[in-house]
Design a protein around this motif. Structure first.
Motif, PDB file in Angstrom:
ATOM      1  N   MET A 182     -35.145   4.816  -4.822  1.00 20.81           N
ATOM      2  CA  MET A 182     -34.136   4.617  -3.766  1.00 20.81           C
ATOM      3  C   MET A 182     -34.813   4.475  -2.403  1.00 20.81           C
ATOM      4  O   MET A 182     -34.431   3.646  -1.582  1.00 20.81           O
ATOM      5  N   LEU A 183     -35.832   5.314  -2.172  1.00 17.10           N
ATOM      6  CA  LEU A 183     -36.536   5.273  -0.880  1.00 17.10           C
ATOM      7  C   LEU A 183     -37.222   3.922  -0.692  1.00 17.10           C
ATOM      8  O   LEU A 183     -37.171   3.319   0.389  1.00 17.10           O
ATOM      9  N   THR A 184     -37.855   3.432  -1.748  1.00 24.10           N
ATOM     10  CA  THR A 184     -38.541   2.136  -1.670  1.00 24.10           C
ATOM     11  C   THR A 184     -37.532   1.030  -1.359  1.00 24.10           C
ATOM     12  O   THR A 184     -37.773   0.177  -0.483  1.00 24.10           O
ATOM     13  N   LEU A 185     -36.387   1.059  -2.038  1.00 26.89           N
ATOM     14  CA  LEU A 185     -35.373   0.017  -1.806  1.00 26.89           C
ATOM     15  C   LEU A 185     -34.777   0.151  -0.405  1.00 26.89           C
ATOM     16  O   LEU A 185     -34.582  -0.853   0.297  1.00 26.89           O
ATOM     17  N   ALA A 186     -34.514   1.395   0.000  1.00 24.71           N
ATOM     18  CA  ALA A 186     -33.873   1.612   1.313  1.00 24.71           C
ATOM     19  C   ALA A 186     -34.786   1.190   2.459  1.00 24.71           C
ATOM     20  O   ALA A 186     -34.315   0.849   3.544  1.00 24.71           O
ATOM     21  N   ARG A 187     -36.088   1.206   2.209  1.00 23.11           N
ATOM     22  CA  ARG A 187     -37.033   0.787   3.260  1.00 23.11           C
ATOM     23  C   ARG A 187     -37.486  -0.654   3.062  1.00 23.11           C
ATOM     24  O   ARG A 187     -38.419  -1.110   3.731  1.00 23.11           O
ATOM     25  N   GLY A 188     -36.881  -1.337   2.103  1.00 24.11           N
ATOM     26  CA  GLY A 188     -37.298  -2.716   1.792  1.00 24.11           C
ATOM     27  C   GLY A 188     -36.499  -3.748   2.572  1.00 24.11           C
ATOM     28  O   GLY A 188     -36.040  -3.496   3.704  1.00 24.11           O
ATOM     29  N   ASP A 190     -33.357  -6.448   3.481  1.00 23.60           N
ATOM     30  CA  ASP A 190     -31.909  -6.207   3.602  1.00 23.60           C
ATOM     31  C   ASP A 190     -31.246  -6.246   2.232  1.00 23.60           C
ATOM     32  O   ASP A 190     -30.369  -5.441   1.921  1.00 23.60           O
ATOM     33  N   ALA A 191     -31.683  -7.203   1.391  1.00 23.23           N
ATOM     34  CA  ALA A 191     -31.079  -7.338   0.055  1.00 23.23           C
ATOM     35  C   ALA A 191     -31.354  -6.087  -0.779  1.00 23.23           C
ATOM     36  O   ALA A 191     -30.485  -5.621  -1.524  1.00 23.23           O
ATOM     37  N   GLN A 192     -32.571  -5.523  -0.647  1.00 26.44           N
ATOM     38  CA  GLN A 192     -32.901  -4.313  -1.423  1.00 26.44           C
ATOM     39  C   GLN A 192     -32.075  -3.120  -0.936  1.00 26.44           C
ATOM     40  O   GLN A 192     -31.568  -2.327  -1.723  1.00 26.44           O
ATOM     41  N   LYS A 193     -31.937  -3.028   0.392  1.00 25.70           N
ATOM     42  CA  LYS A 193     -31.153  -1.927   0.950  1.00 25.70           C
ATOM     43  C   LYS A 193     -29.693  -2.028   0.491  1.00 25.70           C
ATOM     44  O   LYS A 193     -29.065  -1.034   0.132  1.00 25.70           O
ATOM     45  N   GLU A 194     -29.212  -3.246   0.455  1.00 26.43           N
ATOM     46  CA  GLU A 194     -27.824  -3.492   0.006  1.00 26.43           C
ATOM     47  C   GLU A 194     -27.649  -3.082  -1.460  1.00 26.43           C
ATOM     48  O   GLU A 194     -26.634  -2.508  -1.854  1.00 26.43           O
ATOM     49  N   MET A 195     -28.686  -3.363  -2.256  1.00 30.34           N
ATOM     50  CA  MET A 195     -28.638  -3.007  -3.677  1.00 30.34           C
ATOM     51  C   MET A 195     -28.592  -1.481  -3.837  1.00 30.34           C
ATOM     52  O   MET A 195     -27.838  -0.947  -4.665  1.00 30.34           O
ATOM     53  N   ALA A 196     -29.380  -0.784  -3.010  1.00 31.30           N
ATOM     54  CA  ALA A 196     -29.399   0.692  -3.067  1.00 31.30           C
ATOM     55  C   ALA A 196     -28.034   1.246  -2.654  1.00 31.30           C
ATOM     56  O   ALA A 196     -27.497   2.169  -3.283  1.00 31.30           O
ATOM     57  N   PRO A 247     -27.833  15.420   2.688  1.00 31.44           N
ATOM     58  CA  PRO A 247     -28.974  15.192   3.601  1.00 31.44           C
ATOM     59  C   PRO A 247     -30.015  14.230   3.017  1.00 31.44           C
ATOM     60  O   PRO A 247     -30.645  13.471   3.744  1.00 31.44           O
ATOM     61  N   GLN A 248     -30.168  14.226   1.696  1.00 34.74           N
ATOM     62  CA  GLN A 248     -31.125  13.286   1.073  1.00 34.74           C
ATOM     63  C   GLN A 248     -30.644  11.849   1.264  1.00 34.74           C
ATOM     64  O   GLN A 248     -31.433  10.949   1.552  1.00 34.74           O
ATOM     65  N   GLY A 249     -29.335  11.634   1.130  1.00 37.79           N
ATOM     66  CA  GLY A 249     -28.776  10.295   1.330  1.00 37.79           C
ATOM     67  C   GLY A 249     -28.902   9.873   2.783  1.00 37.79           C
ATOM     68  O   GLY A 249     -29.179   8.700   3.082  1.00 37.79           O
ATOM     69  N   GLU A 250     -28.707  10.835   3.686  1.00 35.38           N
ATOM     70  CA  GLU A 250     -28.835  10.506   5.114  1.00 35.38           C
ATOM     71  C   GLU A 250     -30.271  10.108   5.435  1.00 35.38           C
ATOM     72  O   GLU A 250     -30.524   9.178   6.197  1.00 35.38           O
ATOM     73  N   PHE A 251     -31.236  10.792   4.825  1.00 36.22           N
ATOM     74  CA  PHE A 251     -32.647  10.447   5.042  1.00 36.22           C
ATOM     75  C   PHE A 251     -32.928   9.016   4.574  1.00 36.22           C
ATOM     76  O   PHE A 251     -33.733   8.303   5.179  1.00 36.22           O
ATOM     77  N   LEU A 252     -32.223   8.603   3.510  1.00 32.61           N
ATOM     78  CA  LEU A 252     -32.403   7.225   3.008  1.00 32.61           C
ATOM     79  C   LEU A 252     -31.757   6.206   3.951  1.00 32.61           C
ATOM     80  O   LEU A 252     -31.999   5.009   3.834  1.00 32.61           O
ATOM     81  N   GLY A 253     -30.887   6.684   4.840  1.00 35.42           N
ATOM     82  CA  GLY A 253     -30.172   5.764   5.737  1.00 35.42           C
ATOM     83  C   GLY A 253     -28.995   5.108   5.023  1.00 35.42           C
ATOM     84  O   GLY A 253     -28.517   4.047   5.435  1.00 35.42           O
ATOM     85  N   LEU A 254     -28.507   5.744   3.940  1.00 36.32           N
ATOM     86  CA  LEU A 254     -27.381   5.181   3.197  1.00 36.32           C
ATOM     87  C   LEU A 254     -26.102   5.939   3.537  1.00 36.32           C
ATOM     88  O   LEU A 254     -26.147   7.057   4.069  1.00 36.32           O
ATOM     89  N   THR A 255     -24.956   5.317   3.209  1.00 38.27           N
ATOM     90  CA  THR A 255     -23.667   5.923   3.530  1.00 38.27           C
ATOM     91  C   THR A 255     -22.957   6.310   2.243  1.00 38.27           C
ATOM     92  O   THR A 255     -22.901   5.516   1.296  1.00 38.27           O
ATOM     93  N   PHE A 256     -22.393   7.506   2.210  1.00 36.65           N
ATOM     94  CA  PHE A 256     -21.651   7.932   1.016  1.00 36.65           C
ATOM     95  C   PHE A 256     -20.249   7.318   1.030  1.00 36.65           C
ATOM     96  O   PHE A 256     -19.619   7.247   2.092  1.00 36.65           O
TER      97      PHE A 256
END
Ligand code: BYC
Length: 331
Positions: A182-188, A190-196, A247-256
């Motif tokens: 997840m971390l790799t995708l979230a830092r990849g 835009d398409a990877q972040k969207e997939m995560a 908090p782990q999701g927030e660190f990834l920069g993702l939204t629940f």
């Protein structure tokens, strides 16, 4: 039907008040109950149900991830996923063995799974659509499994508690490999972040459902907590999971995918929105997207593996006969 030889006469014990009080006193004193110890029939039945369903979940849980082994994006990812899926197979085997000590056979447990009588975790009835789903499963599904299973290391039934120690160590590795995907995708890109983000959107609510119905609707919790099979209720573990995971999701920069999710200062915990229990029960009752496929795949594997089981039994019988013949010759 229980194999009487395994019971050490326990099944014959009359369940009068004195017997039940003495059993509860052992539980309250944190003594481990071992397979040949006298135990109430309902305690045995609850354990066979829970451990059997737990074993089935591990084995069925190999299917959604196994689906991605050949498509993992690198050799490193393939090797890690392959090892994880093998671990799940191992967990299933320890758990079937732990249930067998209570006098139920593996064939019988499998028949109950294939006939729909025995359940397995609702979470495995959702499809794995993208590579990010493998990250989300490791992070969320194994994360939820750890939250549920660490307390099971202190379960009152010895073989289950001991099996859980190794299982939890391995689940911890699984959770980290998922989070790292997840971390790799979230830092990849835009398409990877969207997939995560899409994977989190689809797996969040089903992960919360893994903990089972709310305490008010949980049929078995009260008795299982009293017998120290369960150390926490379903809602208590669900809350712990939310508090650890947000908090782990927030660190990834993702939204629940929950507009009601927010920190509650007074409770020192996250508030979260209502769970769709209709969806949960639909999936548990066999009407999720993947229920039919999962059971079809398990049935095929069980049928295809029959010759291996038959050969192993024939080999064991031959060895026994050879050993008996050698013993007779020596006498
Ligand atoms: N899905 O009275 P309740 C894994 C059933 S595998 C389906 O609260 P209980 C992993 C429940 O069985 C994760 N059914 O029950 C593997 C009961 O029906 P029955 C599996 C569910 O037992 C591969 C009814 O609803 N973990 O980690 O006190 C890859 C009423 O519920 C579910 C375990 O099995 C569900 N989610 O509490 C990655 C852990 N929830 O049996 C990861 C061990 C409830 O009367 N099990 N039901 O027909 C437990 O801790 C407990 O059995 C539960 C349920 C918390 C699951």
């Amino acid at each position: 039907m229980y194999a009487q030889g395994l019971l050490g006469g326990a099944e014959a014990a009359e369940e009068n008040e004195e017997f039940l009080a003495a059993f509860q006193a052992r539980i309250d004193a944190e003594e481990k109950i071992e397979p040949k110890d006298p135990m109430p029939a309902a305690y045995r039945k609850t354990l066979i149900r829970q451990i059997g369903q737990h074993a089935h979940s591990e084995i069925v849980g190999m299917l959604p991830e196994g689906n991605w082994i050949t498509r993992a994006p690198s050799l490193r990812r393939k090797a890690a996923l392959l090892a994880k899926v093998q671990d799940e197979g191992g967990h299933g085997l320890y758990l079937y063995s732990a249930a067998e000590t209570l006098g139920v056979s593996r064939d019988q447990m499998t028949e109950e799974l294939l006939s729909g009588k025995a359940k397995y975790s609702s979470i495995f009835n959702y499809p794995t659509l993208t590579w990010a789903d493998i990250g989300a499963i490791g992070w969320l599904v194994d994360g939820a499994a750890i939250m549920n299973q660490v307390p099971l290391c202190r379960c009152s039934f010895g073989p289950y508690a001991r099996a859980m120690i190794r299982v939890c160590k391995e689940e911890s590795f699984h959770q980290r490999q998922g989070y790292e995907i997840m971390l790799t995708l979230a830092r990849g890109s835009d398409a990877q972040k969207e997939m995560a983000q899409d994977a989190l959107n689809r797996w969040w609510w089903p992960s919360l459902m893994m903990f089972g119905p709310s305490d008010a609707d949980s049929e078995h919790s009260d008795q299982s907590v009293k017998w120290k099979i369960k150390r926490f209720t379903n809602d208590a573990l669900r809350q712990k999971f939310v508090d650890a995971t947000v908090p782990q999701g927030e660190f990834l920069g993702l939204t629940f995918p929950d507009p009601d999710l927010k920190w509650n200062e007074e409770r020192g915990a996250y508030d979260f929105g209502p769970i769709d229990w209709d969806e949960f029960w639909r999936v548990v009752k066999g009407h999720g997207r993947m229920n039919v496929d999962r059971i079809k795949d398990r049935k095929k594997a069980w049928d295809d593996g029959k010759w291996v089981r038959d050969a192993a039994l024939a080999h064991a019988e031959k060895r026994r006969q050879r050993k008996d013949a050698a013993k007779t010759a020596a006498e």
